[in-house]
Design a protein around this motif. Structure first.
Motif, PDB file in Angstrom:
ATOM      1  N   HIS A  47      27.467 -42.414  12.976  1.00 30.06           N
ATOM      2  CA  HIS A  47      26.088 -42.837  12.706  1.00 30.06           C
ATOM      3  C   HIS A  47      25.369 -41.788  11.848  1.00 30.06           C
ATOM      4  O   HIS A  47      24.713 -42.131  10.860  1.00 30.06           O
ATOM      5  CB  HIS A  47      25.358 -43.052  14.038  1.00 30.06           C
ATOM      6  CG  HIS A  47      23.866 -43.061  13.925  1.00 30.06           C
ATOM      7  ND1 HIS A  47      23.160 -44.145  13.447  1.00 30.06           N
ATOM      8  CD2 HIS A  47      22.949 -42.088  14.187  1.00 30.06           C
ATOM      9  CE1 HIS A  47      21.873 -43.846  13.434  1.00 30.06           C
ATOM     10  NE2 HIS A  47      21.707 -42.605  13.875  1.00 30.06           N
ATOM     11  N   HIS A  82      20.432 -34.766  13.037  1.00 35.23           N
ATOM     12  CA  HIS A  82      19.272 -35.396  13.685  1.00 35.23           C
ATOM     13  C   HIS A  82      19.547 -35.943  15.082  1.00 35.23           C
ATOM     14  O   HIS A  82      18.636 -36.017  15.912  1.00 35.23           O
ATOM     15  CB  HIS A  82      18.668 -36.497  12.785  1.00 35.23           C
ATOM     16  CG  HIS A  82      19.389 -37.809  12.850  1.00 35.23           C
ATOM     17  ND1 HIS A  82      20.582 -38.038  12.202  1.00 35.23           N
ATOM     18  CD2 HIS A  82      19.088 -38.960  13.502  1.00 35.23           C
ATOM     19  CE1 HIS A  82      20.970 -39.276  12.433  1.00 35.23           C
ATOM     20  NE2 HIS A  82      20.085 -39.853  13.222  1.00 35.23           N
ATOM     21  N   ASP A  83      20.800 -36.333  15.368  1.00 33.24           N
ATOM     22  CA  ASP A  83      21.094 -36.902  16.690  1.00 33.24           C
ATOM     23  C   ASP A  83      22.050 -36.035  17.515  1.00 33.24           C
ATOM     24  O   ASP A  83      22.540 -36.501  18.548  1.00 33.24           O
ATOM     25  CB  ASP A  83      21.686 -38.317  16.528  1.00 33.24           C
ATOM     26  CG  ASP A  83      20.606 -39.386  16.472  1.00 33.24           C
ATOM     27  OD1 ASP A  83      19.451 -39.107  16.868  1.00 33.24           O
ATOM     28  OD2 ASP A  83      20.912 -40.509  16.030  1.00 33.24           O
ATOM     29  N   HIS A 129      12.199 -37.719  13.545  1.00 36.49           N
ATOM     30  CA  HIS A 129      12.986 -38.853  13.045  1.00 36.49           C
ATOM     31  C   HIS A 129      12.856 -40.106  13.897  1.00 36.49           C
ATOM     32  O   HIS A 129      13.188 -41.200  13.437  1.00 36.49           O
ATOM     33  CB  HIS A 129      14.469 -38.464  12.857  1.00 36.49           C
ATOM     34  CG  HIS A 129      15.282 -38.516  14.118  1.00 36.49           C
ATOM     35  ND1 HIS A 129      15.509 -37.413  14.899  1.00 36.49           N
ATOM     36  CD2 HIS A 129      15.927 -39.539  14.734  1.00 36.49           C
ATOM     37  CE1 HIS A 129      16.256 -37.760  15.929  1.00 36.49           C
ATOM     38  NE2 HIS A 129      16.514 -39.052  15.859  1.00 36.49           N
ATOM     39  N   ASP A 150      17.505 -43.719   9.101  1.00 32.34           N
ATOM     40  CA  ASP A 150      17.949 -43.839  10.497  1.00 32.34           C
ATOM     41  C   ASP A 150      17.724 -45.260  11.013  1.00 32.34           C
ATOM     42  O   ASP A 150      18.606 -45.861  11.632  1.00 32.34           O
ATOM     43  CB  ASP A 150      17.183 -42.815  11.343  1.00 32.34           C
ATOM     44  CG  ASP A 150      17.701 -42.742  12.768  1.00 32.34           C
ATOM     45  OD1 ASP A 150      18.932 -42.828  12.955  1.00 32.34           O
ATOM     46  OD2 ASP A 150      16.885 -42.591  13.695  1.00 32.34           O
TER      47      ASP A 150
HETATM   48 FE   FE2 Z   1      19.873 -41.661  14.524  1.00 27.35          FE
END
Ligand code: FE2
Ligand code: FE2
Length: 184
Positions: A47, A82-83, A129, A150
Motif C-alpha cells: 500500500h 506514512h503507515d 495524512h 493515500d
Molecule cells: Fe495509507
C-alpha cells in the motif's frame, strides 16, 4: 500516454525511489510492513509503495504542466513511512479508532529513526495524512498530495478484485432490461 512517455515516467519513479527511499526499504520495519495485511488483500508495504507511485505521478503532472514544483524527497519519505506506525497494530492499539488517530504520530517517530535528518515539514506531512479523520490539516502541497494519493490508493484497494466485472454485468443487465423490450 505513449509507450515512450510511460517508460520515461517509470524510470523517473524508479530513480526517485532509489535516491530517497533506500533507508526505509532496507529497514527491518519495512520487512514487517510487507508481511502485515492491510485493506483486505494488500500489505502495509505494498500500500505504501502504491501511495508513493501515485503521489510521484501527481507531482510530475503538476511540474510538467508548470503548475508548481514538488519536493520529491519529501514525497518519497512521507509516502513510504506514512503507515509504518500501523505495523503491529493488533498488539499496539486497543481498537481501530485509536489506531486511526495514533498511527500517523507513530509513523512520524519511526520516520525520524529511519531518517535522522528528516525535515519537520515531512514529519508534519506524515502526521496529517489521515485528514479529514484527524484534526491536523494538510497545509503544504506535499501534504495535500500524500493525503489525496493515500485516499485514492486505499479506495482502489478496498474494492473487491471482481467488483468492476460484477458492476459491469449488473449495469448491462439493467440497461438491457430498461432499453430492450421483452419478447413475448
Ligand atoms: Fe495509507
Ligand atoms: Fe494511514
Amino acid at each position: 500516454m505513449t509507450d515512450d512517455r510511460k517508460t520515461e515516467q517509470e524510470n523517473r519513479i524508479k530513480r526517485d525511489i532509489r535516491e530517497y527511499g533506500g533507508p526505509v526499504l532496507r529497514s527491518g520495519i519495512w520487512n514487517r510492513a510487507m508481511r502485515q495485511t492491510h485493506h483486505n488483500r494488500w500489505t502495509v508495504g505494498s500500500h505504501s509503495m502504491s501511495v508513493c507511485v501515485a503521489a510521484l505521478r501527481m507531482s510530475y503532472w503538476l511540474e510538467d504542466k508548470h503548475i508548481c514544483y514538488v519536493n520529491h524527497r519529501e514525497i518519497v519519505q512521507a509516502a513510504l513511512c506514512h503507515d509504518l506506525g500501523i505495523v503491529g497494530r493488533y498488539e499496539k492499539f486497543a481498537n481501530n479508532r485509536v489506531c486511526c488517530h495514533q498511527h500517523p504520530l507513530d509513523s512520524a517517530e519511526i520516520a525520524r529513526q529511519i531518517y535522522p535528518e528528516i525535515s519537520e515539514k515531512t514529519l508534519y506531512t506524515i502526521r496529517c495524512h489521515m485528514w479529514p479523520l484527524c484534526v491536523a490539516l494538510p497545509k503544504t502541497r506535499e501534504a495535500v498530495i500524500i493525503t489525496l494519493a493515500d485516499k485514492y490508493v486505499a479506495t482502489g484497494e478496498g474494492i473487491p478484485a471482481d467488483w468492476l466485472e460484477r458492476y459491469q454485468k449488473a449495469l448491462n443487465a439493467t440497461v438491457l432490461r430498461t432499453t430492450v423490450p421483452a419478447r413475448n
